[in-house]
Design a protein around this motif. Sequence first.
Motif, mmCIF file in Angstrom:
data_model
loop_
_atom_site.group_PDB
_atom_site.id
_atom_site.type_symbol
_atom_site.label_atom_id
_atom_site.label_comp_id
_atom_site.label_asym_id
_atom_site.label_seq_id
_atom_site.Cartn_x
_atom_site.Cartn_y
_atom_site.Cartn_z
ATOM 1 N N HIS A 26 0.777 -1.232 0.000
ATOM 2 C CA HIS A 26 0.000 0.000 0.000
ATOM 3 C C HIS A 26 0.813 1.287 0.000
ATOM 4 O O HIS A 26 0.239 2.371 0.045
ATOM 5 N N ASN A 27 2.134 1.187 -0.060
ATOM 6 C CA ASN A 27 2.969 2.388 -0.186
ATOM 7 C C ASN A 27 4.356 1.987 -0.653
ATOM 8 O O ASN A 27 4.719 0.801 -0.650
ATOM 9 N N ASN A 77 -4.480 1.014 -3.504
ATOM 10 C CA ASN A 77 -4.193 2.449 -3.440
ATOM 11 C C ASN A 77 -2.741 2.798 -3.736
ATOM 12 O O ASN A 77 -2.298 3.916 -3.500
ATOM 13 N N PHE A 78 -1.996 1.831 -4.263
ATOM 14 C CA PHE A 78 -0.595 2.064 -4.635
ATOM 15 C C PHE A 78 -0.265 1.145 -5.800
ATOM 16 O O PHE A 78 -0.765 0.023 -5.875
#
Length: 204
Positions: free
Chosen positions: A83-84, A130-131
């Motif tokens: 997610h990042n 989301n990434f």
Amino acid sequence: MKALLVLVMMFLGASAHLCPKTRADNSTFELRLNYAIEPCTGHVAWYKLGSYCVKHINQMLDYTSAENHCKSVKSGAHLVSIHNAEDNNAVDEFSQWSSRHDPRIWLGGHAVNDPSQASNFLWVDGSDMNFYAWIQEPKQPSGDGRCMEMNWLETGKWNDKPCSQKNLFVCAFKPDGGHLRVEATDKLEPEVSQLKPSKSGSYR
């Protein structure tokens, strides 16, 4: 003296490539980019990465078999989601350390079975997509397959491949026991939708 120096350098070089899974104690180790990964308290051979505990599985399996294996080794576990950028680097580093001879791994991403959403991927644990770290330009899957792998040609980058391909993989779970809900399971790739959700709708 020169021979002694060579032996010392050889020892240091070998030590730099120790796999995390060979650690018998509970010490923290530093990855190549100085990203520290600590053991997950109370979970032998699992390591902390963000809010997840992760484990590298040194077994070549297709995507569905890999996800089912994750679920079988720990309640609430799935193929790892990312997610990042920091966690992406850490998963990359973790896979490189765990299996330098073949760092390609399955991630938990899979395409929805909808021709109008060819580039729409979901995480099998139900968390938000989301990434992105696709290797292709523009930054989206090439359309070669419907399941997501990391480290094809370029470290830390994602690629889409047929779900029948066999890769090593990383499993992950939330140590607090939290389970993430998987939505719209009827839209998954057929071989992916063989993964059976529990009555609550969460994969276990």
